[in-house]
Motif scaffolding. Structure first.
Motif, mmCIF file in Angstrom:
data_model
loop_
_atom_site.group_PDB
_atom_site.id
_atom_site.type_symbol
_atom_site.label_atom_id
_atom_site.label_comp_id
_atom_site.label_asym_id
_atom_site.label_seq_id
_atom_site.Cartn_x
_atom_site.Cartn_y
_atom_site.Cartn_z
ATOM 1 N N ILE A 49 0.857 -1.190 0.000
ATOM 2 C CA ILE A 49 0.000 0.000 0.000
ATOM 3 C C ILE A 49 0.887 1.233 0.000
ATOM 4 O O ILE A 49 1.800 1.348 0.822
ATOM 5 C CB ILE A 49 -0.945 0.022 1.215
ATOM 6 C CG1 ILE A 49 -1.902 -1.174 1.165
ATOM 7 C CG2 ILE A 49 -1.733 1.331 1.269
ATOM 8 C CD1 ILE A 49 -2.815 -1.287 2.373
ATOM 9 N N ILE A 50 0.618 2.153 -0.932
ATOM 10 C CA ILE A 50 1.282 3.455 -0.964
ATOM 11 C C ILE A 50 0.298 4.446 -0.367
ATOM 12 O O ILE A 50 -0.780 4.675 -0.923
ATOM 13 C CB ILE A 50 1.659 3.845 -2.405
ATOM 14 C CG1 ILE A 50 2.572 2.785 -3.016
ATOM 15 C CG2 ILE A 50 2.331 5.219 -2.435
ATOM 16 C CD1 ILE A 50 2.794 2.962 -4.521
ATOM 17 N N LEU A 51 0.648 5.045 0.769
ATOM 18 C CA LEU A 51 -0.333 5.764 1.593
ATOM 19 C C LEU A 51 0.156 7.171 1.916
ATOM 20 O O LEU A 51 1.166 7.345 2.608
ATOM 21 C CB LEU A 51 -0.567 4.966 2.883
ATOM 22 C CG LEU A 51 -1.546 5.527 3.905
ATOM 23 C CD1 LEU A 51 -2.960 5.618 3.330
ATOM 24 C CD2 LEU A 51 -1.547 4.640 5.151
ATOM 25 N N ASP A 72 -0.530 -7.363 7.962
ATOM 26 C CA ASP A 72 0.883 -6.974 7.975
ATOM 27 C C ASP A 72 1.347 -6.569 6.579
ATOM 28 O O ASP A 72 2.533 -6.594 6.269
ATOM 29 C CB ASP A 72 1.754 -8.112 8.516
ATOM 30 C CG ASP A 72 1.708 -9.359 7.644
ATOM 31 O OD1 ASP A 72 0.917 -9.386 6.682
ATOM 32 O OD2 ASP A 72 2.462 -10.312 7.929
ATOM 33 N N VAL A 73 0.411 -6.153 5.716
ATOM 34 C CA VAL A 73 0.752 -5.724 4.369
ATOM 35 C C VAL A 73 1.788 -4.596 4.447
ATOM 36 O O VAL A 73 1.671 -3.682 5.261
ATOM 37 C CB VAL A 73 -0.510 -5.253 3.614
ATOM 38 C CG1 VAL A 73 -1.215 -4.105 4.336
ATOM 39 C CG2 VAL A 73 -0.150 -4.823 2.191
ATOM 40 N N PRO A 74 2.835 -4.643 3.608
ATOM 41 C CA PRO A 74 3.817 -3.559 3.603
ATOM 42 C C PRO A 74 3.174 -2.217 3.228
ATOM 43 O O PRO A 74 2.405 -2.133 2.270
ATOM 44 C CB PRO A 74 4.825 -3.993 2.541
ATOM 45 C CG PRO A 74 4.696 -5.480 2.477
ATOM 46 C CD PRO A 74 3.240 -5.758 2.720
ATOM 47 N N VAL A 75 3.498 -1.183 4.004
ATOM 48 C CA VAL A 75 2.945 0.156 3.790
ATOM 49 C C VAL A 75 4.094 1.143 3.585
ATOM 50 O O VAL A 75 5.011 1.217 4.405
ATOM 51 C CB VAL A 75 2.079 0.618 4.973
ATOM 52 C CG1 VAL A 75 1.608 2.059 4.772
ATOM 53 C CG2 VAL A 75 0.879 -0.306 5.162
ATOM 54 N N VAL A 76 4.033 1.889 2.473
ATOM 55 C CA VAL A 76 4.979 2.974 2.212
ATOM 56 C C VAL A 76 4.229 4.287 2.409
ATOM 57 O O VAL A 76 3.280 4.584 1.682
ATOM 58 C CB VAL A 76 5.549 2.896 0.785
ATOM 59 C CG1 VAL A 76 6.490 4.082 0.526
ATOM 60 C CG2 VAL A 76 6.274 1.587 0.559
#
Length: 228
Positions: A49-51, A72-76
């Motif tokens: 996810i790009i947030l 636990d999805v990677p978040v940027v």
């Protein structure tokens, strides 16, 4: 095909990111406010996810914090300016990485690709690692990317897991923060070394009985960190 969620209230930015990622074969969904982003994150399993930090209806940091309650999805995180507090707050709320506007789309793509290489979902098609890695009370199921302290399962983000596994494969070896940043976030990452400090602190809070007196991940003052 990797599935990415892009969240920003500036539609031109979303359009540009979406086009660029789709050119690399990724499937991209878009959200334009915090509430919509949270709804999509609950409804669909994303690889990253790009947030954006500044969003209508719900700030990005709050969205990230709520996502961490079920995924636990990677978040940027994307910050609107070169503001240290924005970056640190994003990491404290569970983000894996951050990038500052205006950003180079090639740098953003490089960070997303580095995350995907480490993603358990994308890596699921690769030959599975069936062995368990156990040191003292900590056990890692490296196929499922699950972590146990004794009998208790610990919920880690993707970056936290990568950091812990790296430490456990290198017991007793002291790593400078710059080296950890390169190993875990990628050699082309231009992030601040304080990113490492925040992730180590979060990791200690989850695996240590007393985070202020850690028995697993120790600090070598003036040098870096190591796993005892």
């Amino acid at each position: 095909m990797a599935s990415i969620l892009v969240v920003d209230d500036e539609r031109n930015i979303v359009k540009g990111i979406k086009f660029s990622l789709e050119q690399d074969g990724m499937q991209v969904d878009a959200a334009y406010d915090g509430e919509e982003a949270l709804q999509l994150a609950r409804a669909k399993e994303y690889d990253a996810i790009i947030l954006d930090v500044m969003l209508p209806k719900m700030e990005g940091t709050e969205v990230c914090q709520q996502i961490r309650e079920f995924s636990d999805v990677p978040v940027v995180m994307v910050t609107a300016k070169d503001d240290d507090m924005d970056k640190i707050m994003g990491l404290e709320y569970g983000a894996d990485d951050y990038i500052t506007k205006p950003f180079n789309i090639l740098e953003l793509k490089a960070r997303i690709k580095a995350i995907l290489r480490r993603s358990s979902r994308v890596a699921a098609s690769e030959p599975a690692k069936t062995e368990m890695l156990t040191l003292r009370e900590i056990s890692l199921d490296m196929q499922a990317r699950r972590v146990f302290v004794g009998e208790r399962e610990i919920n880690l983000t993707a970056r936290e897991y990568d950091l812990l596994e790296f430490f456990m494969h290198n017991v007793g070896r002291v790593f400078e923060r710059e080296a950890l940043l390169a190993h875990i976030w990628g050699p082309d990452n231009t992030g601040d070394v304080r990113t490492v400090d925040v992730h180590v602190r979060r990791l200690r809070e989850k695996i240590e009985e007393n985070p202020s007196d850690p028995k697993y991940i120790s600090t070598k003052w003036g040098v870096g960190y190591y796993f005892r």
